[in-house]
Design an enzyme around this catalytic site. Structure first.
Site, PDB file in Angstrom:
ATOM      1  N   HIS A  18      23.253 109.881   5.131  1.00 38.38           N
ATOM      2  CA  HIS A  18      23.389 110.992   4.187  1.00 38.38           C
ATOM      3  C   HIS A  18      23.866 112.266   4.894  1.00 38.38           C
ATOM      4  O   HIS A  18      24.464 113.142   4.262  1.00 38.38           O
ATOM      5  CB  HIS A  18      22.072 111.232   3.448  1.00 38.38           C
ATOM      6  N   ASP A  35      19.395 103.993   6.072  1.00 40.81           N
ATOM      7  CA  ASP A  35      20.154 105.240   6.163  1.00 40.81           C
ATOM      8  C   ASP A  35      20.536 105.542   7.616  1.00 40.81           C
ATOM      9  O   ASP A  35      20.610 106.696   8.019  1.00 40.81           O
ATOM     10  CB  ASP A  35      19.337 106.401   5.577  1.00 40.81           C
ATOM     11  N   SER A  67      17.219 116.783   9.052  1.00 36.75           N
ATOM     12  CA  SER A  67      17.526 115.358   9.115  1.00 36.75           C
ATOM     13  C   SER A  67      18.470 115.075  10.279  1.00 36.75           C
ATOM     14  O   SER A  67      19.450 115.800  10.486  1.00 36.75           O
ATOM     15  CB  SER A  67      18.166 114.891   7.804  1.00 36.75           C
TER      16      SER A  67
END
Length: 1181
Positions: A366, A396, A465
């Site tokens: 992402h 992910d 992240s």
């Protein structure tokens, strides 16, 4: 049409034959011929007209030269009346079938030499005429009768056709094989005549080969003789494939030419529509814009900011968790910043070292979605310059690299090693976060695995992240990727990389990495033949893998074809070059040049004789066994997954099952499995393994001399451990303790113990005298009372009953090896290997004994030999048990933890009895399944070794379970606990345990083992005798033997499980109706009489508060630590936040974080006071 072009399938033929046989048995008239009237039997193929021919047998040739069989009755003779009727009939009626003119049913024309199938097809005019005649002459009843007759005859016809076809095929095969064999014989005769000398030499060599390898030679001869059949099969397969391709090509050409007019018409319509749109658009006035490009970019940027990110990820701070941070910069060149086209922050990426020296960048998918530039310390590069090497969309996770020369120097990266998912442990890791231009480090605690990822307690914000989690060596172990959904878990989550061969892990077997982690620490365990979890697809460059991930297991990766899986994710988006199917699709269209890897060499030094204290075990190439591979193939055979049997002098094939007395020595012949596998037998006086042969003269025995009550000095050994200086407060700890009354009180209450042989001997003497005094007045319960308590305890633990391990039934080599490897995987790698194995240079810990295949094989030989010695021999005394190889001495040392000042003054230190690695593995093989089942069922049994209080829901579940036993609610139990339970604690429990209590625990274990074999019972009993009366080894090599059995060894594999069960049994002896236990702690019912403990020789005291496992209960889901001063004193010792080493500072921060987690329910003023007294307010955020 596609199915029509496929090769012919034999399933249809077999189905037809099956239907024919079904009709054959269901219809009584099948295969038989009726007379013209339909009710009589026709004459069979014989000289006598009264004979009947069976449908099951093939027809015999008739006496006539040619016999035409018009029907399925196989009648060779017909009467004149039948012939006349046939001529008068307007139809060509043969037998009971009605055939029109021109029709002839398939007939077999038989002669003494051959049979031919005759099929005559009519013309269209005849078919039309016959059809009209049928409609005219036949009624519905006649048609049904004819159809029924046809069905009745069909099975017989099919069987005859199949039989004749098989005969023809067999004749053809016979002819081919005979011709080929004659040709081979002629070649041999020609060679014998041409070169007779060489022919004789070749024949002699052939005879020798046949004598040495008869099976292989015969197999080769058979393959040579049947070569024509193999060639025919190959040509047949090739021909079918060629015909299929030709038919497919013809069909495609036909469809193309037939659809060409329609395709042309559609394209012309599209051209007309497009032209009309262009003409309409050209007639409109062209708009003019006065806005500049800069203004357009500004507007688009504002719109994008308003809409937000494409892939928003939530970040979270766990409520009630106080996470402290230290001002610290991360390793340079590891953390990279990801930005969009406008330079706004998106997330982070990490530079890592891959296998074969390759550098990669790992980040969440992402983050990659919104990233345009990757920024490093020296510069930045576009994301389009990077290609994908690894992708798992479920997690992910993404790893990239670039084919650009010197891209690492352009960014200024300094990659760190990357560990895989099987190396992640449940502990604290370093997480660096940036706040207001400054970097801080926090202790991010990995608390549990979940869905192939990890639940992590950390404090993060949006944009974090992609930040890596570092271990103490600054290796990247996981990557932060936001939080879990609120309905799932309250913590953040992180993903780790799966072990892909030659990319993220080595293709060669790794032993230390996958064999030595503790079961309580490792989050995921690599397992073979595991498919119960979620299927995960791993896409890499040119290859695809798949695995299954469960709650705590990851299946070994298996290769999977790279097909439609590339339709999603970054690798699928980068699939620009479809012609290059050897490499992974990529975004930039540039190929990646692989990096060559070097080869590593291993030492082949043999094992020396003698003590072996300065050597290492040899690594022999000839041995074969099971490694711990990092991946597997789906098509692998069973032999590739199981270790191969080892050939040694300690194994022999024998099927005897009795015990023989040979020269006064008991020798037990182990039964074989009955499948040709080997069973092992060990001699009690001759070393049978390399490791045991090294320690043949390791111990120096002498005459016993009393050293302490119940202990005799029996000798010494070369194993020595140098005395370490006593541990104390750090300089920082001493300074802050002088400025705080609370910290000063902690330092006055606790201190660090002495170490070394003197401290061990003084504490041993204290514990031995105390034990002797208690056992003098102690009583042993009557036999009937003990048996009753064993039955009650067995019923309480009934849910943990399991079948006996498979290897204990037949001692099969493969089953024993499998169990051994399962036990090796659960070892604690950093635990000491014990006496005498720690005497090896560089082999003081367990992981050094399983670092490669050869060393692990040596360990397997020793464990197997010891198991059979326990089975074949009896325990005599502790010294003789060591001499006979039944057990190793137990290493005794002082536990290095803060002690109360009272214990320091009395030299009553806490002693740890460390069991050797071989005895540890032996105990695991005997009791592993049972102990693991107790951990899983801890909420359903009295023992609670699997319980934890780190989370509030665990505390609540435990309180509710105890309240259910007490017959009240959880809140009432906490408020009025003295009315329902009695908290108790036993002092010096391990040294107070009598031998009869250990025997009762083993009796319960045996009752809970379903189908317990005699051999397993014998090994367990001998093992317990060796453990109950042992030889201790001090740090100076002094050997002390027990003169009276008993004492629980704290380092044994069964210590936690056995102590909890014995504690429950003692509560029953004291009159308690129920109890929950963990080690020497217990919560008993109010009817318990604590004076009964003293009668059994055990000191037990009642607690003044609702206390269990050093935690005080304040609410159904709230506990606070009991020994807070001890924890704070440990924080003041050793490392400090002012240490120049980053590892020391992070270690101190992890300790502080652990204390704050324990204090999560204490008043915030007290927590702030502690931080203030520690003087780290300016260092900790």
């Amino acid at each position: 049409m596609a199915s029509f072009l496929k090769p012919v399938n034999s399933q249809g033929l077999w189905l037809s034959l099956l239907l024919a046989i079904t009709y054959l048995f269901l219809l009584p008239s099948a295969g038989q011929s009726l007379d013209p009237s339909g009710i009589g039997l026709a004459a069979g193929c014989s000289q006598s007209q009264g004979g009947i021919s069976s449908f099951a047998a093939l027809p015999r040739p008739c006496n006539d030269s040619v016999c035409t069989l018009p029907d399925l009755g196989w009648s060779c003779q017909r009467t004149a009346q039948d012939t006349a009727n046939q001529q008068q009939s307007p139809f060509n009626h043969t037998g009971h079938f009605l055939t029109t003119s021109g029709w002839t049913w398939p007939n077999w024309t038989c002669s003494p030499s051959q049979c031919q199938l005759l099929i005559h097809l009519p013309t269209w005019q005849i078919v039309k005429q016959d059809f009209l005649l049928l409609l005219k002459e036949w009624d519905l009843l006649t048609m049904c009768q004819r159809c029924s007759d046809l069905l009745t005859k069909t099975p017989g016809f099919i069987l005859r056709f199949a039989g004749e076809t098989l005969i023809l095929v067999a004749n053809l095969i016979e002819f081919v094989l005979v011709s080929w064999s004659l040709w081979l014989c002629s070649v041999l005769v020609y060679v014998a005549q041409a070169v007779p000398g060489k022919f004789l030499l070749y024949m002699a060599a052939f005879c020798t080969t046949f004598w040495a390898w008869p099976r292989e030679t015969a197999s080769s001869l058979i393959r040579i003789v049947t070569t024509p059949l193999t060639l025919i099969g190959f040509l047949n397969k090739t021909g079918i494939g060629l015909i299929s391709h030709c038919l497919a090509l013809t069909w495609n050409m036909f469809m193309t030419w037939s659809l060409l007019p329609w395709v042309t018409l559609m394209k012309m319509m599209k051209i007309l529509i497009t032209s009309s749109r262009v003409l309409t658009r050209s007639g409109r006035p062209k708009r003019t814009s006065s806005k500049s490009l800069k203004h357009k970019l500004k507007i688009s940027r504002a719109i994008q900011k308003k809409q937000g990110k494409k892939t928003p990820v939530e970040e979270r701070t766990i409520p009630g968790v106080q996470i402290k941070k230290l001002r610290e910069d991360p390793p340079k060149g590891v953390i990279l910043r990801c930005t969009d086209q406008f330079g706004d922050h998106v997330g982070y990426a990490s530079a890592v070292k891959l296998e074969k020296g390759q550098t990669g960048i790992v980040l969440p998918i992402h983050v990659w979605t919104d990233t345009v530039y990757i920024n490093g310390p020296n510069g930045k590069l576009k994301m389009a310059d990077f290609t994908a090497l690894y992708e798992v969309t479920n997690h992910d996770s993404l790893i990239m690299t670039s084919a650009m020369a010197g891209w690492g120097s352009i960014l200024g990266v300094r990659p760190r090693p990357l560990t895989t998912i099987d190396a992640v442990k449940l502990k604290n890791y370093s997480l660096f976060t940036e706040r207001d231009g400054k970097w801080y480090v926090q202790a991010a605690k990995c608390i549990a695995p979940a869905e192939g990822m990890f639940r992590v307690v950390s404090d993060t914000r949006p944009g974090d992240s992609g930040l890596p989690l570092f271990d103490m060596k600054m290796n990247v172990v996981a990557v932060h990727r936001g939080t879990w959904p609120s309905e799932r878990f309250p913590e953040n989550r992180a993903f780790a990389i799966l072990p892909v061969p030659d990319l993220t892990s080595s293709s060669s077997p790794k032993f230390t990495g996958c064999e030595t982690y503790s079961e309580a620490e490792t989050a995921y365990e690599m397992a073979d033949n595991f498919s119960d979890g979620e299927e995960i697809l791993i896409r890499t460059k040119g290859q695809s893998y798949r695995t299954f991930i469960g709650s705590n297991k990851v299946a070994l990766l298996s290769i999977r074809k790279l097909e439609e899986e590339l339709s999603r994710g970054p690798i699928g988006l980068w699939a620009d070059d479809t012609e290059d199917d050897e490499s992974a699709p990529r975004r930039s269209g540039k190929r990646i040049i692989p990096v060559d890897s070097g080869e590593t060499k291993s030492s082949e030094d043999p094992l020396p004789k003698g003590r072996g204290v300065s050597s290492t075990p040899s690594r022999s190439k000839s041995r074969k066994g099971k490694a711990c591979p990092s991946f597997r193939n789906d098509a692998g055979t069973e032999e590739s997954r199981q270790p191969q049997e080892e050939k040694g002098q300690s194994c022999q094939e024998d099927s005897l099952n009795s015990t023989q007395e040979i020269q006064g020595q008991s020798t037990h012949f182990v039964p074989s499995s009955g499948t040709g596998r080997k069973s092992c037998e060990s001699s009690p006086h001759r070393p049978t393994t390399k490791i045991t042969s090294i320690f043949e003269d390791f111990y120096r025995w002498k005459e016993p001399r009393e050293e302490a009550p119940g202990f005799n000095s029996v000798g010494s050994c070369p194993f020595t451990v140098y005395k370490c200086p006593p541990k104390g407060l750090s300089s920082w700890g001493e300074r802050v303790a002088r400025t705080s009354a609370f910290l000063q009180a902690c330092t006055e209450k606790y201190s660090w113990p002495e170490t070394g042989a003197e401290a061990e001997l003084s504490s041993l003497r204290y514990q031995a005298a105390r034990r002797q005094s208690a056992q003098t007045t102690a009583v042993i319960p009557p036999k009937d009372v003990r048996e009753d308590l064993i039955k009650r305890t067995t019923e309480a633990y009934r849910s943990t009953a399991l079948p006996a391990p498979m290897w204990a039934h037949n001692f099969d080599e493969s089953h024993m090896r499998f169990e051994f490897w399962e036990c090796v995987r659960k070892l604690k790698g950093q635990a000491g290997s014990g006496v005498p194995y720690a005497a090896f240079s560089g082999r003081k810990t367990n992981d050094k004994w399983v670092f490669d295949h050869e060393s692990t094989e040596d360990l397997w030989e020793t464990v197997r030999d010891r198991l059979f010695r326990l089975l074949n021999q009896d325990f005599i005394d502790p010294v003789q048990a060591v001499k006979d190889g039944l057990v190793d001495p137990i290493r005794l040392f002082v536990k290095l933890e803060p002690h109360k000042m009272e214990k320091i003054r009395n030299k009553r230190y806490r002693l740890i009895a460390s069991v050797s690695i071989v005895d540890q593995l032996v105990a695991r093989m005997l009791f592993r399944d049972q102990n693991e089942e107790e951990l899983l069922q801890h909420m359903a049994i009295p023992s609670k070794p699997g319980l934890g209080f780190s989370q509030d829901h665990q505390v609540l579940a435990f309180t509710e379970s105890v309240a259910a036993l007490a017959g009240t609610s959880a809140q009432d139990l906490v408020d009025n606990w003295s009315r329902y339970l009695t908290p108790t604690d036993c002092s010096g429990f391990d040294w107070s345990v009598p031998m009869w209590l250990l025997e009762d625990d083993l009796a319960v274990r045996n009752e809970l083992t379903l189908g317990l074999p005699h051999g397993l019972r014998k090994m367990r009993e001998t093992w317990l005798k060796c453990l109950g009366q042992s030889v201790f080894c001090l740090s100076n090599g002094l050997l002390l033997a027990q003169t009276s059995p008993g004492i629980q060894k704290s380092g044994s594999f069964n210590t936690s499980s056995t102590n909890s069960r014995m504690r429950y049994m003692l509560a029953l002896y004291a009159g308690a109706s129920w109890a929950v236990t963990m080690g020497d702690d217990a919560l008993e019912s109010v009817g318990s009489d604590l004076s009964q403990y003293a009668r059994l020789g055990i000191k037990c005291e009642r607690a003044e508060e609702f206390d269990f496992c050093s935690h005080l209960f304040r609410a159904p889901d709230v506990v606070i630590p009991k020994n807070l001063e001890k924890m704070v004193y440990g924080l003041l010792s050793g490392t400090s936040p002012e240490s120049p080493l980053l590892a020391d500072r992070f270690s101190w921060l992890s300790a502080l974080q652990s204390i704050l987690e324990e204090m999560r329910h204490m008043p915030q003023d007290f927590v702030n006071m502690l931080i203030e007294h520690l003087g780290v307010g300016d260092l900790v955020e």
